[in-house]
Design an enzyme around this catalytic site. Structure first.
Site, PDB file in Angstrom:
ATOM      1  N   TYR A   1      -2.587  -0.964   1.230  1.00 32.80           N
ATOM      2  CA  TYR A   1      -1.679  -0.380   0.316  1.00 32.80           C
ATOM      3  C   TYR A   1      -0.825   0.799   1.000  1.00 32.80           C
ATOM      4  O   TYR A   1       0.561   0.903   0.554  1.00 32.80           O
ATOM      5  CB  TYR A   1      -2.697   0.554  -0.477  1.00 32.80           C
TER       6      TYR A   1
ATOM      7  N   GLU B   1       7.857  -0.874   0.734  1.00 31.44           N
ATOM      8  CA  GLU B   1       8.622  -0.543  -0.357  1.00 31.44           C
ATOM      9  C   GLU B   1       9.680   0.334  -0.259  1.00 31.44           C
ATOM     10  O   GLU B   1      10.899   0.360  -0.609  1.00 31.44           O
ATOM     11  CB  GLU B   1       7.740  -0.403  -1.595  1.00 31.44           C
TER      12      GLU B   1
END
Lengths: 315, 241
Positions: B162, B169
């Site tokens: 994660y 991102e």
């Protein structure tokens, strides 16, 4: 149950609805005590948990029970247990309303004077279109009206709400105000496609709906006797034709408000104003449906069948 | 920002058609993401300079099609939730999906310079491993045959994947922002005044707002640890059912 003697009291454990643990234990509480009485007693033991902050339920995941209910009616005297939920710090409704509505007034007018920090140094000397002037007038009128209504017209059935609502509501109103005002007052503002016809049509729609909205607020005020939280069915009154919308919907105040913003959006021909109208319509539809359901529940068969929530014949 | 925890606990008795559909959906996506991971690895081991690696030379072109299909297909999960095929809140599913769909279409596809960034590699690696496990788990769980090991993976890999995915991102978004910062470039990506709708939109500042939304990460990460504890040690915390 005989009701007056000491024998009718019991030991009540106030448990947390979420997680484990005991909030407090009340040794002697009357079975005839109401939830409101319980709130006062708990507040005495735990001053931080003032009554407006407390909420009770029969089951950890159950529905919150009303202030007027007696402990015996809830069978709490048999189980000796009740579940407590902390609603968090509370703030008065009128405080929230004032902050919500004073912000849009100030923020919109800040953009209206075209400060150089936002639009560049020569912006304030450029001519402004009539639609932009009227936009500022309408926006100011609407929020000034709301502030005055909060002070002089509205009677609230609840006195407080969680403090988080202050941030949420102000974020919504102030944010949208900035987004609408930025574009309407922009030096590069493009006037409406159909010129003054469109501007004055929008203005007329806005004003008519504002009057309608005010009429409904006044009617609702007179519906509720001062100092009570009693509910009655609102009906159109003969003296004010705007109130006839009550024949068709439960919340004409919202219908008129949607109309106002449609008028404003048409007049200014600005996308963010349309978005504000849509967001407001969605939110007000949710509220109107809640209120409509509450009316139907409270008054059952007596409630006029043909009424919808917010949009006549449709929703 | 990814992984959808608690997403696919199904209703009590789904019809055979529902089960068949969900089996096909989850299997196809497991295969799709496996393909993406495979192509990614193939591309990365072919690099022989640090520059290639840093810019992820050719990676986007190699994975573009399956990535777009698989990531966009995730929108179907919002409908699955809406029509009760799976028991989750459609709004929450949408929020969880939207940031990744936005990265694929609104960042990498819209601003091609952002494709040449190690951020894409980090993000796609993290996403594909997560999704292979997640869809595999859903598919097998339709028959209650999911091995304990897979459950463990699903609720443990996120600890590394994660943050890795979010880093990727962010790196990609920042690369995109650097690309469009010069005014002449930025104007091509933005809506300029004056126009009939009186609406202006600056893509650079929009991406700033997107970056701010990532401050939600710690809350989400913590929430996933809670879910992990609930699933892997049901005895230590109260569990319904």
């Amino acid at each position: 149950m005989s009701g007056k003697t000491q024998g009718n009291t019991f030991r009540l454990e106030v448990l947390k609805a979420r997680g484990n643990g005991v909030v407090t234990t009340i040794e002697n509480i009357s079975a005839n005590a109401t939830i409101a009485d319980l709130k006062k007693q708990v507040a005495q033991k735990k001053p931080k948990l003032y009554p407006d902050r407390q909420s009770y339920r029969n089951e950890p995941t159950g529905k919150s029970v009303k202030d007027t209910q007696k402990l015996s009616e809830l069978n709490v005297d048999k189980t000796g247990k009740i579940y407590f939920k902390d609603l968090g710090p509370q703030i008065g409704w009128s405080t929230v309303f004032m902050a919500e509505y004073a912000g849009p007034l100030v923020i919109y007018l800040l953009f209206y004077i075209r400060p150089s920090i936002i639009y560049g140094s020569s912006a304030s000397s450029k001519p402004m279109h009539l639609a932009a002037h009227l936009g500022a007038a309408c926006w100011t009128f609407h929020y000034a009206k709301r502030i005055l209504e909060t002070i002089f017209v509205h009677r609230f059935s609840h006195s407080t709400m969680p403090i988080f609502n202050l941030f949420k509501n102000c974020g919504y109103y102030w944010g949208f105000t900035a987004m609408v005002a930025y574009f309407v007052n922009h030096p590069k503002y493009t006037p409406p496609l159909f010129g003054s016809a469109q501007v004055f049509l929008g203005l007329a729609i806005f004003l008519i709906n504002e009057l309608g909205n005010l009429s409904i607020h006044l009617l609702l005020r007179n519906l509720r006797p001062p100092g009570t939280t009693e509910r009655r069915i609102p009906y159109p009154n003969k003296t004010n034709p705007f109130t006839n919308l009550f024949h068709f919907v439960s919340c004409p105040n919202y219908t008129y408000e949607v109309g106002s913003w449609l008028g404003f959006s048409l007049m200014t021909q600005t996308l963010t104003a349309f978005l504000f109208t849509i967001a407001g319509t969605v939110q007000m539809t949710v509220w109107a449906k809640q209120k409509h359901r509450a009316y139907k529940k409270d008054f059952a068969d007596k409630y006029p069948k043909q009424r919808k929530s917010i949009i006549p014949f449709i929703i | 920002m990814d992984p959808r925890k608690q997403s696919s606990t199904r209703k009590q008795s789904p019809s055979q058609l529902t089960t068949a559909y969900l089996l096909i959906y989850n299997s196809v996506l497991t295969i799709g993401w496996t393909l993406i991971l495979f192509e990614t690895i193939k591309r990365v081991i072919s690099y022989n300079s640090f520059g290639d690696f840093w810019e992820c030379y050719g990676l986007w072109n190699a994975i573009e099609l399956p990535l777009k299909i698989c990531q966009t297909a995730a929108f179907l999960e919002v409908f699955h939730a809406m029509f009760g095929l799976v028991r989750s809140n459609p709004m929450i599913v949408l929020i969880q999906i939207i940031s990744r769909v936005f990265l694929v279409w609104g960042v990498a596809n819209y601003i091609p310079h952002a494709q040449h960034s190690i951020g894409i590699l980090l993000a796609v690696t993290a996403w594909s491993i997560t999704e292979i496990i997640r869809y595999g788990y859903y598919a097998l769980n339709l028959f209650q045959t999911s091995p304990q090991l897979l459950t463990w993976c699903r609720y443990s890999f996120f600890i590394v994947l994660y943050p890795l995915g979010v880093t990727g991102e962010l790196v990609t978004i920042i690369k995109a922002m650097r690309t469009i910062y010069p005014e002449s470039v930025r104007n091509r990506y933005s809506i300029l005044l004056p126009n009939k709708l009186n609406f202006g939109f600056d893509y650079f500042y929009f991406l700033v707002v997107v970056l701010l939304a990532y401050t939600y990460f710690p809350t989400m990460y913590k929430h996933m640890f809670t879910q992990r504890a609930k699933t892997l040690n049901p005895s230590s915390s109260k569990k319904v059912n």
